[in-house]
Scaffold this active site. Structure first.
Site, PDB file in Angstrom:
ATOM      1  N   LYS A   3       0.817  -1.231   0.000  1.00 51.57           N
ATOM      2  CA  LYS A   3       0.000   0.000   0.000  1.00 51.57           C
ATOM      3  C   LYS A   3       0.848   1.276   0.000  1.00 51.57           C
ATOM      4  CE  LYS A   3      -0.116  -1.849   4.249  1.00 51.57           C
ATOM      5  NZ  LYS A   3      -0.565  -3.122   4.669  1.00 51.57           N
ATOM      6  N   GLU A  36      -5.182  -6.133  -4.768  1.00 49.61           N
ATOM      7  CA  GLU A  36      -6.331  -6.323  -3.867  1.00 49.61           C
ATOM      8  C   GLU A  36      -5.919  -6.394  -2.403  1.00 49.61           C
ATOM      9  OE1 GLU A  36      -9.509  -6.025  -2.680  1.00 49.61           O
ATOM     10  OE2 GLU A  36     -10.104  -6.883  -4.599  1.00 49.61           O
ATOM     11  N   VAL A  70      -5.406  -3.272   0.534  1.00 52.38           N
ATOM     12  CA  VAL A  70      -6.439  -2.615   1.356  1.00 52.38           C
ATOM     13  C   VAL A  70      -7.405  -3.651   1.921  1.00 52.38           C
ATOM     14  CG1 VAL A  70      -8.258  -0.860   1.437  1.00 52.38           C
ATOM     15  CG2 VAL A  70      -6.360  -0.603  -0.173  1.00 52.38           C
ATOM     16  N   ILE A  91     -10.728  -8.687   2.576  1.00 52.90           N
ATOM     17  CA  ILE A  91     -11.963  -8.078   2.049  1.00 52.90           C
ATOM     18  C   ILE A  91     -11.732  -7.652   0.597  1.00 52.90           C
ATOM     19  CG2 ILE A  91     -13.689  -6.276   2.375  1.00 52.90           C
ATOM     20  CD1 ILE A  91     -12.597  -5.925   5.248  1.00 52.90           C
ATOM     21  N   GLU A 111       3.279  -3.195  15.852  1.00 52.50           N
ATOM     22  CA  GLU A 111       4.712  -3.348  15.606  1.00 52.50           C
ATOM     23  C   GLU A 111       5.534  -2.624  16.659  1.00 52.50           C
ATOM     24  OE1 GLU A 111       5.928  -3.026  11.508  1.00 52.50           O
ATOM     25  OE2 GLU A 111       3.852  -3.207  10.867  1.00 52.50           O
ATOM     26  N   ASP A 131      -0.775   4.324   7.664  1.00 51.56           N
ATOM     27  CA  ASP A 131      -1.232   3.119   6.969  1.00 51.56           C
ATOM     28  C   ASP A 131      -2.649   3.323   6.404  1.00 51.56           C
ATOM     29  OD1 ASP A 131      -1.038  -0.032   6.655  1.00 51.56           O
ATOM     30  OD2 ASP A 131      -2.961   0.376   7.635  1.00 51.56           O
ATOM     31  N   LYS A 175      -4.106   3.448   2.346  1.00 51.61           N
ATOM     32  CA  LYS A 175      -5.224   2.618   1.888  1.00 51.61           C
ATOM     33  C   LYS A 175      -6.358   3.471   1.306  1.00 51.61           C
ATOM     34  CE  LYS A 175      -4.119  -1.143   5.078  1.00 51.61           C
ATOM     35  NZ  LYS A 175      -4.295  -1.637   6.462  1.00 51.61           N
TER      36      LYS A 175
END
Lengths: 324, 324
Positions: B107, B131, B134, B138, B192, B203, B207
């Site tokens: 991403k 795919e 993100v 899903i 993390e 992040d 996305k």
């Protein structure tokens, strides 16, 4: 300039109208996203002369005779939206034999004669697609077939009939009996004059059979599905569930045990914290469990002119993408 | 016999391992559903000699050098799963230039250099699919791009970072402060060692940029996204929201006004009855509103080895379907 893809729409009811409207009104957006020029070349409806609207006016060929579209060599894709299992079967099979791809929203026909129709499509090397047959605008078939293709499907559970869910939701909220809400739903157009297809669970059965086919590649016979409708649900039962932290929903389920596929449609008390408990009113919701993806939940409008048209158009565009 | 499609996996971390495992363990199911034979021809990882498992053993070519896979004329698809924006960029662009299709879950790279990479893929006539970048398992990108292709997208709103959602969910349930839950999440592997990418919202920004691209065809610059993380969220705020019938979530949103696309990632108090309020723990949930489909909601595992692998494999199979 890209090739124009021509579609013929058979049946100008709620979904037919939504489909023609969507293809015409969103043509620029469709072209931007997919590069495709999709044109409604014709619409057939037995009562075409009674229909008139802004969009239909722009369709060059309007006819009472589906054969006129099926025989038209310019048309690439036939969209069957008349419903029922008689004439619709003939239209779809004739279209496939005539070298057309077919898109349909006809759950009853697929559930009853899916084996024959898919075999015919396969032998003719044309597509027969039916996203709109389950869950209205929710792209659950495509997700099952394509996006979860690497998964063993362990379970499917869903609320796939908006009429039943609407009635159950209102019974719970307004504490009024089934008959009262049903009568009001009929008045508002959320239930049909003969509501048995919905409230007896047949419609859900058809849809779960289609989901099972996409998950496991087998058409389960309608008479092998356990089916209980919502006509016997009383307020006492809804209240008792509520006290137990549950909510009564008409749940369709598909499970595989060994080589056997079990489908059931029946009222179930689901825990309030489950995803299905929160699917309210005319909405549909489907949970799919895959061995890799885990639980995946989809919710959206399970019916309605434009939501269902969104799914019909998705099929049209997927086929059109292979033709350009 | 159908042609074998060969993939090379670069990066054997959590998602790489899940992808190889899925392709090998579910090969029969994949073949049944799609007719495709997809074979893992090689795996490259800088620490390949330290890795060993049941699945890796079955891969014929194991190497520390990604170029060995990229240069291999037998390999059809390169799967980039090393992350980061440096070496990953070189690997993807080299693979595309070498006539490979590419699947990635990266991403950050897409959000920062999506314009270049998509232009390169386009000019080389090879696919670059992402795919898994993100929403983990899903299939939100495919739904946006294909299933909703006939819709103008009016709005996208989602919880797309499982770490933040896990922390907020536990803060609310256990009434413990951010730092305590974060420390525990780090111990459990849900956050993390350097958590800033997640808890500062970066992040989620990446996305949402990818979602906006699929909806509107434009890459929004990272610095044009309004970004607020969850580090300043206190228990008092969570409690106040609760009293008001709301729940604090880190919400990413995309909206189009005229030709302008607005993306924001920030904590928001959402009504308890909204679909996003019920997305709890590490789950992700995304609501898409289209002009035809209305509101469509997708929920599932936003991370994890096998859930993310499910999405990587979906891309692989879609590409493979065009090659057989």
């Amino acid at each position: 300039m890209s090739k124009k893809i021509k579609v013929g729409v058979v049946g100008y009811g709620t979904v037919g109208r939504g489909t023609v409207q969507t293809l015409i009104s969103n043509a620029t957006e469709i072209k931007r996203k997919t590069g495709l020029d999709v044109v409604v070349a014709g619409v057939a409806d037995l009562h075409i002369t009674d229909k008139n609207d802004l969009y239909l006016e722009q369709v060059p060929l309007r006819t009472t005779c589906a054969d006129e579209l099926i025989a038209n060599p310019d048309i690439d894709i036939i969209i069957e939206l008349i419903g029922g299992t008689g004439a619709a079967f003939d239209i779809i099979s004739k279209a496939l034999k005539n070298g057309k791809h077919v898109v349909t929203a006809n759950k009853a026909l697929l559930a009853m004669r899916g084996t024959e129709l898919m075999a015919l499509a396969h032998s003719m090397h044309f597509n027969l697609m039916f996203e709109a047959s389950v869950g209205g605008g929710i792209p659950v078939l495509s997700v099952l077939q394509n996006d979860l293709a690497a998964n063993h499907i362990l379970k499917i559970e869903g609320i796939v009939n908006g009429t039943c869910n609407y009635i159950l939701t209102r019974m719970e909220r307004e504490k009024l009996p089934f008959e009262t809400i049903l009568a009001d739903a009929q008045k508002l157009g959320y239930a049909e004059a003969d509501p048995s297809g919905d409230v007896e669970g047949y419609d859900s059965v058809y849809k779960m059979i289609i989901l099972a086919y996409l998950a496991y590649g087998k058409w389960v016979d309608v008479k092998d599905v356990e089916r209980v409708g919502i006509t016997q649900i009383g307020l006492a039962q809804i209240e008792a569930a509520h006290v137990a932290g549950q909510r009564i929903k008409l749940i369709g389920s598909v499970e595989k045990q060994g080589d056997d596929i079990f489908i059931a449609v029946k009222p179930k008390a689901v825990p309030l914290e489950s995803v299905l408990a929160d699917v309210s009113g005319v909405f549909n919701g489907i949970e799919i469990v895959g061995d890799k993806v885990g639980s995946l939940f989809l919710q959206g409008q399970g019916a309605g002119s434009l939501a269902t048209a969104s799914a019909v158009c998705a099929d049209i565009l997927k086929i059109a993408g292979t033709l350009k």
